[in-house]
Scaffold this motif. Structure first.
Motif, short mmCIF file in Angstrom:
data_model
loop_
_atom_site.label_atom_id
_atom_site.label_comp_id
_atom_site.label_asym_id
_atom_site.label_seq_id
_atom_site.Cartn_x
_atom_site.Cartn_y
_atom_site.Cartn_z
N MET A 257 0.83 -1.21 0.00
CA MET A 257 0.00 0.00 0.00
C MET A 257 0.87 1.25 0.00
N ASP A 258 1.97 1.22 0.76
CA ASP A 258 2.91 2.35 0.73
C ASP A 258 3.50 2.52 -0.66
N LEU A 259 3.77 1.41 -1.31
CA LEU A 259 4.36 1.45 -2.64
C LEU A 259 3.43 2.13 -3.64
N LYS A 260 2.13 1.93 -3.46
CA LYS A 260 1.17 2.58 -4.36
C LYS A 260 1.31 4.09 -4.30
N GLY A 261 1.70 4.61 -3.12
CA GLY A 261 1.86 6.05 -3.00
C GLY A 261 2.96 6.59 -3.89
N ALA A 262 3.95 5.76 -4.22
CA ALA A 262 5.02 6.21 -5.10
C ALA A 262 4.59 6.23 -6.56
N PHE A 263 3.56 5.46 -6.90
CA PHE A 263 3.17 5.34 -8.30
C PHE A 263 1.85 6.02 -8.64
N TYR A 264 0.96 6.16 -7.64
CA TYR A 264 -0.37 6.71 -7.91
C TYR A 264 -0.63 7.93 -7.04
N LEU A 265 -1.43 8.83 -7.55
CA LEU A 265 -1.81 10.02 -6.80
C LEU A 265 -2.55 9.61 -5.53
N SER A 266 -2.06 10.08 -4.40
CA SER A 266 -2.62 9.74 -3.08
C SER A 266 -2.65 8.23 -2.85
N GLY A 267 -1.85 7.49 -3.59
CA GLY A 267 -1.81 6.04 -3.43
C GLY A 267 -3.05 5.34 -3.94
N ASP A 268 -3.86 6.03 -4.74
CA ASP A 268 -5.13 5.48 -5.22
C ASP A 268 -5.05 5.26 -6.73
N PRO A 269 -5.02 4.00 -7.19
CA PRO A 269 -4.95 3.75 -8.64
C PRO A 269 -6.09 4.40 -9.42
N ALA A 270 -7.25 4.58 -8.75
CA ALA A 270 -8.39 5.18 -9.45
C ALA A 270 -8.14 6.63 -9.81
N ARG A 271 -7.21 7.29 -9.12
CA ARG A 271 -6.91 8.70 -9.39
C ARG A 271 -5.82 8.86 -10.44
N GLY A 272 -5.30 7.73 -10.88
CA GLY A 272 -4.34 7.77 -11.97
C GLY A 272 -2.89 7.77 -11.50
N PRO A 273 -1.96 7.45 -12.41
CA PRO A 273 -0.53 7.40 -12.05
C PRO A 273 0.05 8.78 -11.87
N ARG A 274 1.13 8.85 -11.13
CA ARG A 274 1.83 10.11 -10.96
C ARG A 274 2.50 10.53 -12.27
N ASP A 275 2.67 11.81 -12.42
CA ASP A 275 3.34 12.33 -13.60
C ASP A 275 4.84 12.17 -13.42
N LEU A 276 5.41 11.24 -14.15
CA LEU A 276 6.84 10.98 -14.04
C LEU A 276 7.64 11.62 -15.16
N HIS A 277 6.97 12.49 -15.95
CA HIS A 277 7.68 13.11 -17.06
C HIS A 277 8.75 14.07 -16.53
#
Length: 278
Positions: free
Chosen positions: A239-259
């Motif tokens: 669950m902590d790992l999701k925070g590194a990849f998704y906004l607020s750690g929620d996949p429904a809110r989409g991935p973080r902008d890594l550009h």
């Protein structure tokens, strides 16, 4: 990516049943387009330990079952015997998961080192300017941090699977040993059950068998609670790992902008290293 039968191939995550041949992991971009693929080696064949354990238990289970019935152990005896048998598992399933997570850990760490070496071999010695600083910050605080988290978690998963493999194998060996020892004893005592002394001996042996079975079940329960706690901890880390990849750690809110900052492509951001500005 088509398979040999012409249909779409399936992604087999660690632990899921899969084919014996090599497996492919897909690395996707924000738009879910495939950026690259990683090939994970073929699964090792099942050594057959579980099959042999079951065959050995079946070989001696008949006399034990008959002996429990003749000693009037009743439903309680049958339930205890059944509980021991239902918890006999295949340790290879955990060793397969262990190896899969181990391979993923190797890929994560290897890719992270490839990125770092590429930066320090080709960028840092040859270029200066704001673009170099921007690129280093991007690698340090975005990409490498993610690689480290994925690598560390896959390492812990592999270690947990190894520990579970050991515990399951030890439980199976204890069950096989108990049945192997008790089976011939019950077989001999059931032949003497028609006599008062033989019946008493059979009842005493049933008590011994059920006591040892209860001890084995208690040990199994202790191991179960231990690993339930460990897996719960790993679940929290996922669950902590999701925070590194998704906004607020929620996949429904989409991935973080890594550009990366697009200004890094501006030539004014770069300055070649020369003898004069080293």
């Amino acid at each position: 990516m088509p398979n040999s039968s012409g249909g779409p191939s399936k992604l087999h995550v660690p632990g899921a049943p899969g084919p014996a041949e090599s497996r492919t992991l897909y690395v996707t971009q924000n738009g879910r387009t495939v950026a690259r693929t990683v090939t994970v080696g073929p699964r090792a064949p099942d050594p057959g330990f579980f099959k042999r354990a079951i065959e050995q238990i079946k070989r001696y289970d008949g006399p034990i079952t008959l002996g429990l019935s003749m000693s009037n152990a009743g439903k309680v005896g049958w339930m205890i015997r059944g509980a021991v048998l239902v918890n006999v598992g295949n340790p290879w399933l955990f060793s397969d998961r262990r190896d899969a997570w181990k391979e993923i850990h190797g890929h994560m760490k290897g890719n992270a080192w490839d990125i770092w070496y590429a930066y320090f071999d080709h960028i840092s010695p040859n270029w200066k300017g704001r673009a170099v600083d921007t690129l280093q910050q991007y690698l340090r605080f975005k990409l490498i941090g993610m690689f480290d988290q994925l690598g560390n978690l896959s390492k812990e998963m592999s270690g947990t699977m190894q520990n579970q493999y050991n515990e399951v194998a030890q439980y199976d060996a204890a069950a096989v040993g108990l049945w192997t020892i008790e089976g011939p004893v019950f077989k001999a005592l059931t032949k003497l059950a028609a006599t008062p002394a033989g019946r008493i001996a059979l009842m005493a042996q049933s008590t011994v068998f059920l006591t040892m079975s209860c001890t084995l079940l208690t040990q199994f329960y202790d191991v179960y609670r231990k690993f339930e706690g460990e897996l719960n901890g790993l679940d929290l880390k996922f669950m902590d790992l999701k925070g590194a990849f998704y906004l607020s750690g929620d996949p429904a809110r989409g991935p973080r902008d890594l550009h990366m900052d697009q200004r890094v492509t501006d030539s004014d951001y770069w300055s070649a290293v020369t003898k004069d500005n080293q």
